[in-house]
Scaffold this active site. Structure first.
Site, PDB file in Angstrom:
ATOM      1  N   TYR A  83       0.735  -1.229  -0.061  1.00 53.44           N
ATOM      2  CA  TYR A  83       0.018   0.206  -0.067  1.00 53.44           C
ATOM      3  C   TYR A  83       0.733   1.204  -0.044  1.00 53.44           C
ATOM      4  O   TYR A  83       1.659   1.427   0.869  1.00 53.44           O
ATOM      5  CB  TYR A  83      -0.746   0.144   1.189  1.00 53.44           C
ATOM      6  CG  TYR A  83      -2.007   1.164   0.916  1.00 53.44           C
ATOM      7  CD1 TYR A  83      -3.435   0.595   0.596  1.00 53.44           C
ATOM      8  CD2 TYR A  83      -1.976   2.292   1.531  1.00 53.44           C
ATOM      9  CE1 TYR A  83      -4.417   1.400   0.302  1.00 53.44           C
ATOM     10  CE2 TYR A  83      -3.048   3.076   1.428  1.00 53.44           C
ATOM     11  CZ  TYR A  83      -4.123   2.755   0.665  1.00 53.44           C
ATOM     12  OH  TYR A  83      -5.404   3.473   0.762  1.00 53.44           O
TER      13      TYR A  83
ATOM     14  N   TYR B 206      -5.015   5.398  -7.877  1.00 56.68           N
ATOM     15  CA  TYR B 206      -5.339   5.294  -6.797  1.00 56.68           C
ATOM     16  C   TYR B 206      -6.550   4.968  -6.543  1.00 56.68           C
ATOM     17  O   TYR B 206      -7.679   5.784  -6.788  1.00 56.68           O
ATOM     18  CB  TYR B 206      -4.966   6.722  -6.230  1.00 56.68           C
ATOM     19  CG  TYR B 206      -5.312   6.866  -4.647  1.00 56.68           C
ATOM     20  CD1 TYR B 206      -4.803   5.954  -3.763  1.00 56.68           C
ATOM     21  CD2 TYR B 206      -6.358   7.889  -4.279  1.00 56.68           C
ATOM     22  CE1 TYR B 206      -5.106   6.204  -2.162  1.00 56.68           C
ATOM     23  CE2 TYR B 206      -6.551   8.290  -2.830  1.00 56.68           C
ATOM     24  CZ  TYR B 206      -6.018   7.246  -2.000  1.00 56.68           C
ATOM     25  OH  TYR B 206      -6.055   7.624  -0.597  1.00 56.68           O
TER      26      TYR B 206
END
Ligand SMILES: [Zn+2]
Lengths: 386, 140
Positions: free
Chosen positions: A287, A337
């Site tokens: 992440y 994203y």
């Protein structure tokens, strides 16, 4: 979760167009992503009996998505979430399939992250003080952007571990380099050098624009089913070896205790449930809402030696020929994203060897790790294999 | 532009902190059962879940050292346009080191801020009846 090892699989992945301004609604994008994932799996919408979604009140609902795919599934579920929600919803899907309530679940994330509600620009101050836990202690001081919250943790961690701005730069450079091999990456055609990185002024020290993810309009979808059903799908199944999640630090935005990081508690059980070790990982999706978050997670999951994380990335280990090619589509720093889901799509494609023969394929990779990080407060991760 | 800055919102859980701040004093929430402090305050103890909570007044002579900081070069909220670059800093209280309190660091050149730097608390009167705790270097 040892009992479910290799018994569930990701059988479909798909995404919508990715842009700064979609000119359309999250529902339209979610439909595109869902149809792409269904097509990838060789399934029809009526084969999906559960639809799930995570959002920040910026998406369409699972009910809407199913409705406009023309189906009436058994189960719809929408949660508020972000980093690590993909992993946790996959866990929920497995639980519901294991309980024989459902057979096949589609999980999606759809957001006009650029043209709509945008996280990084900050929010409405009055709304924030009451909506954010501890908001009265953050907002009056001008702190309203995740870059400021993450930065506070990063400055201290960098001070304690000797991680430098150059180390952050190496994370960015590695991912931007991947993006140059991915025509669909938002920053494809925009390579980054260390010189350029270090010249770029900070938006909020210790971060400049390259350290922050690209906020875009995009939808992603993933289909999860049992290993038996996976055999009937068109795609090569990617099996879930293990999963783990954790809630930790007492505040979601006021981060002051560096010793309470959710990811630190995920790794051990994660690797145990999968029956593998950190050094067995051949590809990774870490992440990356901010560059520093990658370094902190490499440390948390034991993917790089503690205290040497900076050197690990400076040595090029996140690059294609490194020890752990990471975020190989460019990650959230340079591809797109969707609070982590785009990184899951990519690792599934890597483990399928979907890019075989191309430069962007991590050669012969069989096992990979995928991590989610909401903050020090919430983390979730999974280990996948082909 | 100062007038547009957000004023701390008093809530059921934090009222005493801000009431004391308005009188230029620092008060922290403490758990009578496990003895630990919590900041920001909440409806029960974040360490043990107890509702047996109390407020401890620490007075107005608050010393601390910078624990971490960021320097923002862009305003993320209205009212901060004229305060750039803005230093937001957590400082470790000398009296209670487990508490790291976040404020702006005022009267400090961003080039001079560093972890470990000694600071003290001041109270900035932002309206007629409201005050906002802030950090300033001890040297000033
Ligand atoms: Zn307690």
């Amino acid at each position: 979760m040892g009992k479910i090892k290799d018994r569930y699989a990701i059988v479909g992945v798909g995404e919508s167009e990715r842009s700064r301004n979609s000119g359309t609604t999250p529902l339209h994008m979610a439909l595109d992503a869902a149809r792409a994932a269904l097509n990838d799996a060789g399934l029809e919408a009526k084969d999906i009996d559960g639809f799930m979604n995570y959002n920040e009140n910026d998406s369409c609902t699972s009910h809407q998505l199913a409705t406009y795919l023309g189906v009436r599934p058994k189960y719809v579920k929408d949660i508020q979430g972000g980093g690590s929600s993909t992993e946790m919803l996959i866990g929920d899907a497995i639980g519901l399939i294991e309980a024989r309530m459902l057979n096949t679940v589609l999980i999606f994330r759809s957001m006009n992250g650029s043209s709509g509600q945008r996280v990084g620009r900050g929010y409405d101050p009055d709304m924030l003080q009451s909506a954010l836990p501890g908001g009265s202690y953050i907002i009056p001081y001008g702190s309203a952007s995740p870059s400021q919250w993450f930065g506070m943790f990063a400055t201290r961690h960098m001070y304690e571990t000797g991680i430098t701005k150059e180390h952050l730069g190496h994370v960015c450079l590695s991912f931007y380099e991947h993006a140059q091999r991915n025509p669909k990456a938002f920053l494809h055609g925009k390579p980054l050098t260390m010189e350029k990185y270090l010249e770029t002024p900070d938006i909020s020290y210790p971060f400049n624009i390259h350290d922050s993810c690209v906020e875009l309009d995009e939808a992603n979808a993933i289909i999860v089913t049992s290993a038996e059903r996976a055999n009937d799908c068109k795609s090569k199944p990617v099996y879930i070896m293990g999963m783990e999640a954790r809630q930790c630090h007492p505040n979601a935005h006021y981060w002051a205790d560096l010793n309470q990081v959710a990811s630190d508690y995920v790794g051990e059980n994660l690797f145990q449930s999968a029956g593998v070790k950190p050094e067995d990982m051949q590809v990774a999706s870490i992440y990356d809402c901010f560059s520093w978050v990658v370094l902190r997670q490499l440390e948390a999951y034991g993917l790089a030696p503690k205290g040497e994380v900076g050197e690990f990335v400076a040595d090029g280990n996140l690059r294609m020929d490194g020890k752990l090619p990471t975020n190989t589509a460019g990650g959230m720093l340079s591809e797109g994203y969707t609070h982590g889901m785009n990184n899951v799509l990519e690792i599934v494609r890597q483990l399928r060897h979907e890019y075989k023969g191309a430069e962007r394929q991590v050669k012969d990779c069989e096992i990979g790790i995928c991590t989610g990080w909401s903050g020090p407060d919430i983390a979730g991760a999974m280990i996948l294999r082909n | 532009m100062n007038g547009q800055k957000p004023i701390p919102l008093k809530t059921q859980d934090n009222q005493h902190y801000w009431d004391m701040a308005d009188q230029h004093e620092l008060a922290l929430q403490k758990c009578n059962d496990c003895g630990k402090y919590a900041h920001p305050p909440g409806p029960s103890c974040v360490h043990c879940g107890s509702t047996n909570l109390t407020w401890e007044s620490l007075g107005n002579n608050i010393e601390a050292t910078i624990y971490s900081y960021i320097i923002s070069y862009r305003p993320f909220l209205p009212g901060f346009q004229d305060d750039l670059p803005l230093i937001i800093a957590q400082a470790e209280l000398k009296q209670i080191p487990e508490i790291k309190l976040m404020c702006n660091l005022l009267r400090c050149n961003p080039e001079n801020v560093q972890i470990g730097m000694p600071v003290k608390m001041i109270w900035d009167d932002i309206t007629e009846d409201r005050a906002l705790p802030q950090w300033v270097p001890q040297e000033v």
